[in-house]
Write a protein that holds these residues in place. Structure first.
Motif, PDB file in Angstrom:
ATOM      1  N   LEU A  20       0.832  -1.205   0.000  1.00 53.44           N
ATOM      2  CA  LEU A  20       0.000   0.000   0.000  1.00 53.44           C
ATOM      3  C   LEU A  20       0.867   1.256   0.000  1.00 53.44           C
ATOM      4  N   ALA A  21       1.981   1.211   0.705  1.00 47.01           N
ATOM      5  CA  ALA A  21       2.892   2.346   0.717  1.00 47.01           C
ATOM      6  C   ALA A  21       3.430   2.626  -0.685  1.00 47.01           C
ATOM      7  N   HIS A  22       3.786   1.573  -1.414  1.00 49.02           N
ATOM      8  CA  HIS A  22       4.289   1.758  -2.778  1.00 49.02           C
ATOM      9  C   HIS A  22       3.196   2.299  -3.701  1.00 49.02           C
ATOM     10  N   ALA A  23       1.974   1.793  -3.555  1.00 54.07           N
ATOM     11  CA  ALA A  23       0.876   2.273  -4.398  1.00 54.07           C
ATOM     12  C   ALA A  23       0.550   3.731  -4.086  1.00 54.07           C
ATOM     13  N   GLY A  24       0.556   4.099  -2.799  1.00 57.73           N
ATOM     14  CA  GLY A  24       0.308   5.486  -2.414  1.00 57.73           C
ATOM     15  C   GLY A  24       1.403   6.409  -2.916  1.00 57.73           C
ATOM     16  N   TRP A  25       2.653   5.961  -2.845  1.00 58.77           N
ATOM     17  CA  TRP A  25       3.770   6.763  -3.319  1.00 58.77           C
ATOM     18  C   TRP A  25       3.682   6.981  -4.826  1.00 58.77           C
ATOM     19  N   GLU A  26       3.221   5.970  -5.538  1.00 63.34           N
ATOM     20  CA  GLU A  26       3.075   6.089  -6.991  1.00 63.34           C
ATOM     21  C   GLU A  26       2.059   7.168  -7.350  1.00 63.34           C
ATOM     22  N   PHE A  27       0.919   7.200  -6.626  1.00 63.20           N
ATOM     23  CA  PHE A  27      -0.086   8.229  -6.911  1.00 63.20           C
ATOM     24  C   PHE A  27       0.437   9.606  -6.511  1.00 63.20           C
ATOM     25  N   PHE A  28       1.167   9.674  -5.416  1.00 66.08           N
ATOM     26  CA  PHE A  28       1.793  10.927  -4.986  1.00 66.08           C
ATOM     27  C   PHE A  28       2.730  11.450  -6.072  1.00 66.08           C
ATOM     28  N   GLN A  29       3.531  10.580  -6.649  1.00 64.83           N
ATOM     29  CA  GLN A  29       4.457  10.998  -7.702  1.00 64.83           C
ATOM     30  C   GLN A  29       3.708  11.481  -8.943  1.00 64.83           C
ATOM     31  N   GLU A  30       2.589  10.825  -9.255  1.00 66.69           N
ATOM     32  CA  GLU A  30       1.793  11.273 -10.405  1.00 66.69           C
ATOM     33  C   GLU A  30       1.284  12.692 -10.185  1.00 66.69           C
ATOM     34  N   ILE A  31       0.826  12.964  -8.959  1.00 62.33           N
ATOM     35  CA  ILE A  31       0.341  14.307  -8.638  1.00 62.33           C
ATOM     36  C   ILE A  31       1.483  15.322  -8.712  1.00 62.33           C
ATOM     37  N   GLU A  32       2.645  14.955  -8.200  1.00 65.72           N
ATOM     38  CA  GLU A  32       3.786  15.866  -8.237  1.00 65.72           C
ATOM     39  C   GLU A  32       4.219  16.137  -9.675  1.00 65.72           C
ATOM     40  N   ARG A  33       4.176  15.125 -10.520  1.00 63.80           N
ATOM     41  CA  ARG A  33       4.540  15.333 -11.927  1.00 63.80           C
ATOM     42  C   ARG A  33       3.549  16.282 -12.614  1.00 63.80           C
ATOM     43  N   ALA A  34       2.317  16.312 -12.110  1.00 67.90           N
ATOM     44  CA  ALA A  34       1.298  17.195 -12.686  1.00 67.90           C
ATOM     45  C   ALA A  34       1.407  18.622 -12.156  1.00 67.90           C
ATOM     46  N   GLY A  35       2.393  18.867 -11.281  1.00 72.75           N
ATOM     47  CA  GLY A  35       2.584  20.223 -10.763  1.00 72.75           C
ATOM     48  C   GLY A  35       2.225  20.396  -9.312  1.00 72.75           C
ATOM     49  N   GLY A  36       1.871  19.310  -8.631  1.00 68.77           N
ATOM     50  CA  GLY A  36       1.504  19.401  -7.216  1.00 68.77           C
ATOM     51  C   GLY A  36       0.013  19.286  -7.012  1.00 68.77           C
ATOM     52  N   GLN A  37      -0.390  19.244  -5.752  1.00 71.68           N
ATOM     53  CA  GLN A  37      -1.790  18.985  -5.431  1.00 71.68           C
ATOM     54  C   GLN A  37      -2.736  20.050  -5.983  1.00 71.68           C
ATOM     55  N   ALA A  38      -2.377  21.315  -5.838  1.00 74.10           N
ATOM     56  CA  ALA A  38      -3.270  22.379  -6.321  1.00 74.10           C
ATOM     57  C   ALA A  38      -3.483  22.266  -7.827  1.00 74.10           C
TER      58      ALA A  38
END
Length: 616
Positions: free
Chosen positions: A395-413
C-alpha cells in the motif's frame, strides 16, 4: 530458559514440518474437484482476492513474504507508531464531531460527550455549521486546558482561530496548555468546494502557533474529501502526501524550518470496515511521511500525527443499526493501526443530526475497545503479522506512486484544478460501483438481507454540506434510489411492487434459489411472494393471479428447469406476467425473459424490473 517437564505431552514433536509446496499441492487437489485444473503458483493465485490499486490478498502468508524492516515504535520510519509507548499510556484520543448551527445545542452535546468519555472536540465552524460568534457559547463550561479543540472552519479558519485564542486568554489558559488543531486546510477546502483560498492565513497561523502555542497545530491535512469522492486507500494516501508537501513548501518559504513546519501538520484519514486495510493504511501513511521528512533533511520530525474518522461512505441509510457494527470494526482498525485520535461517527450520521442515543453509542464504541477490550495496551498489535506487514508495504508503494503522479502534474493544487485528481477518483469509484451493483461487495441490510418492513429512522435534517468541488459518494446510493422508488409506490398505492416466486418441485430443489431471488429483488424494494411454496404448469396461472404480482421468477434445480421451466413460464405469461425471470445461469428457454444469478448486475435488473412495473 524454562525446561518443560517430560510428561509425555509433546507439542507436535512427532510430526514433520509442513512445507509450502505440500500446502500448495493440497490446494491444487481441492481446486481440481471444483473444476479448476491449475498448479503451482497459479493454484495459489486462484484463491487470491483482488483489492483496489492493483493489490491482492493472498490465501497464505509466511515468512517468505518479505517486507522492509518496520523498525521500532517511536523511531523512523514510524511504521509501528509515532511514539515509543503508542497509546498504551492513556489510549487514543476519543474525538467527537459537533457540526450544528445552534451554539446552545452544541454546548449541551459537548458537555454530555466530555462527561461521558470523550477527550477532545471536533467543531465544525462557518457556513452550514457553528458561527464564529457562537464558539464561546458552545465551549461554555469546557476546561480548555483539559479538552483539546480541533476546528474545521474552512474559509472561516482565521476568525475562528482568533476567537479560540481570545477564549484561551480570557480564561487564563497557559499557552503551552492549549492543545488541538486550528484545522487550516486550504487545499482540502478547495477539494470540497472548488473555492481557492489564499494560503497566507494558514501560514501566519502556523508561525503564531510555532512561536506561542507549542502544543497547538495550525494545519490539517484532510484526506476525507478524496475518500468521500470514491478514492482508494492508495489514492487517499497519495493525495494527503501531496497536500502535506504543498504545505511544507508554503511554510518553509515563509521562513519556518522543516522541523517546525512538520510539527504544524495533523493528518486525517478514513477508517473503514475493512479492518486490515485500515490498519495497513495508517501504518503506510506514517512510513510515507517519514520518507518525505527524511528527504527534506528532518528525519526526526517525521512522526505523523493521525486523526482517523469512521468512513461516511460506508454508512447506510437503510437498516442504519448495522452501522454500529461497521463503525466498531473501523474503530478497531484505527486503534490497532496506531491513530492518535479517533472519531466514531454516529450510526444515524447519514440520516441527519444524531440523537443522544446515537452519540452515546458512538463514544462508547471507543470506550469499550479501550476499557473492556484493552485494545490500546499493546503497542502495534498488528506488528509482525506477515499479512499486515506485506499489505503495509504494498500500500505504501501504491500510495507513493499516486503521490508521484500528482507531483509530476505540478503538485496537489494543479492536479485538483486540472481535473486529474477528480478523474482518477471517478475511475476508481466506477470500478467499485460495478462491484456494488453485482453484489461482489455486499452491503448488509441494503443489497443483502434487506428488510422491507423496517420502520424508517427519522432525524432532523443536517445543515447543507459544502459542495462545488469533488463529489460525495455513498456505497448504498444505487440501491437507495431503487428503494425510494418503491417507497413512493407504496405511498401512492398502499402496496409495494410485487414479484411472484414460482417454486418448482420439492422444497429441497427450489429453496436455495428462491431465497436468493427473494433477497435480490427485495434489495430493490420489490416484495417477493412465495405462496404457494410449490407450483407446476397447472397451478402456476392461478397462483400468480392470486399473488397480486406483475412479474414472476422461476426457482428450482437445473434438472427440473429442463422438465418444467418452459411450460410454467408459458402459463405465467398467459396469466398476465409482464416478465418472467429464472433464477440460475442463462440458458435457452424461449418464454423466459431474463436470468438472475450470483454476479449478475443486480442494480440493472432491479431498475429495469421497476420500469416494467411502472414504478417511477
Amino acid at each position: 530458559m524454562t525446561v518443560l517437564p517430560d510428561d509425555g505431552l509433546s507439542l507436535a514433536a512427532e510430526f514433520p514440518d509442513a512445507t509450502h509446496e505440500q500446502w500448495q499441492r493440497l490446494v491444487e487437489g481441492v481446486l481440481r474437484k471444483s473444476g479448476k485444473d491449475v498448479s503451482g503458483p497459479a493454484a495459489e493465485e486462484a484463491l487470491s482476492t483482488a483489492l483496489e490499486d492493483g493489490l491482492s490478498t493472498r490465501p497464505l502468508y509466511t515468512a517468505r513474504e518479505a517486507a522492509p524492516d518496520a523498525g521500532y515504535p517511536g523511531f523512523a520510519p514510524f511504521v509501528r507508531g509515532g511514539t515509543a509507548a503508542g497509546s498504551a499510556a492513556a489510549g487514543w484520543d476519543v474525538r467527537q464531531r459537533h457540526a450544528t448551527t445552534d451554539p446552545a445545542g452544541t454546548n449541551t452535546t459537548v458537555l454530555a460527550d466530555l462527561e461521558n468519555g470523550v477527550t477532545s472536540l471536533w467543531l465544525g465552524v462557518g457556513p452550514g455549521a457553528l458561527p464564529v460568534s457562537g464558539i464561546e457559547r458552545a465551549l461554555d463550561g469546557v476546561f480548555l486546558d483539559l479538552a483539546p479543540v480541533a476546528l474545521d472552519a474552512g474559509s472561516e479558519v482565521e476568525p475562528a482561530a482568533r476567537e479560540l485564542f481570545r477564549l484561551y486568554e480570557e480564561r487564563g489558559i497557559p499557552k503551552d496548555a492549549a492543545r488541538g488543531t486550528l484545522g487550516a486546510d486550504p487545499l482540502g477546502h478547495e477539494a470540497r468546494t472548488g473555492e481557492r483560498l489564499d494560503p497566507a492565513a494558514a501560514t501566519e497561523l502556523a508561525r503564531l502557533c510555532g512561536q506561542e502555542y507549542p502544543n497547538l497545530r495550525a494545519l490539517a491535512v484532510d484526506a476525507l474529501p478524496y475518500h468521500e469522492a470514491g478514492g482508494s486507500a492508495a489514492q487517499e494516501l497519495g493525495a494527503s502526501l501531496a497536500t502535506a508537501v504543498a504545505y511544507l513548501r508554503e511554510l518553509t518559504e515563509a521562513g519556518l524550518t522543516v522541523e517546525a513546519a512538520c510539527t504544524q501538520l495533523e493528518f486525517r484519514y478514513a477508517a473503514t470496515a475493512d479492518q486490515f486495510l485500515t490498519i495497513a493504511k495508517l501504518r503506510a501513511a506514517r512510513r510515507l511521511w517519514a520518507r518525505v521528512a527524511e528527504v527534506c533533511g528532518a528525519p526526526d520530525a517525521g512522526a505523523q500525527r493521525q486523526h482517523a474518522v469512521t468512513s461516511p461512505v460506508m454508512m447506510s441509510r437503510r437498516d442504519p443499526w448495522v452501522n454500529m457494527l461497521r463503525t466498531t470494526v473501523a474503530c478497531l482498525g484505527a486503534g490497532v493501526g496506531g491513530a492518535d485520535s479517533v472519531t466514531v461517527l454516529p450510526f444515524d450520521h447519514s440520516l441527519g443530526l444524531p440523537d443522544a442515543f446515537a452519540r452515546r453509542i458512538a463514544r462508547n464504541t471507543s470506550t469499550i475497545l479501550l476499557e473492556e477490550s484493552h485494545l490500546a495496551r499493546v503497542i502495534d498489535p498488528a506488528g509482525g503479522s506477515w499479512y499486515v506487514e506485506r499489505l503495509t508495504d504494498e500500500l505504501a508503494h501504491a500510495g507513493w506512486e499516486f503521490f508521484q503522479e500528482i507531483e509530476r502534474a505540478g503538485g496537489q493544487a494543479a492536479a485538483l484544478r486540472s481535473g486529474l485528481v477528480g478523474e482518477r477518483l471517478a475511475a476508481t469509484w466506477a470500478k467499485r460501483s460495478e462491484k456494488l451493483a453485482k453484489r461482489r461487495e455486499p452491503i448488509t441490510g441494503v443489497s443483502e438481507f434487506p428488510n422491507l418492513t423496517e420502520r424508517p429512522v427519522e432525524r432532523v435534517a443536517p445543515p447543507a454540506e459544502p459542495s462545488g468541488g469533488l463529489p460525495r459518494v455513498r456505497r448504498d446510493e444505487a440501491y437507495e434510489i431503487l428503494r425510494s422508488r418503491s417507497d413512493a409506490h407504496l405511498a401512492a398505492t398502499g402496496a409495494r411492487p410485487r414479484l411472484f416466486l414460482a417454486g418448482l418441485g420439492p422444497a429441497a430443489a427450489h429453496t436455495a434459489r428462491a431465497s436468493f431471488a427473494s433477497n435480490l429483488f427485495q434489495a430493490g424494494g420489490i416484495e417477493a411472494v412465495h405462496d404457494p411454496v410449490t407450483v407446476d404448469a397447472t397451478t402456476a396461472a392461478e397462483a400468480f393471479r392470486a399473488s397480486g404480482a406483475t412479474v414472476a421468477c422461476l426457482c428450482s434445480s437445473d434438472a427440473l428447469y429442463e422438465e418444467q421451466a418452459e411450460a410454467v413460464a408459458d402459463a405465467l405469461k398467459s396469466a398476465g406476467a409482464q416478465r418472467v425471470f429464472l433464477a440460475g445461469r442463462p440458458a435457452e428457454y424461449t418464454s423466459v425473459d431474463a436470468y438472475v444469478f450470483a454476479g449478475c448486475d443486480a442494480v440493472s435488473v432491479l431498475s429495469s424490473t421497476l420500469d416494467h412495473m411502472g414504478v417511477v
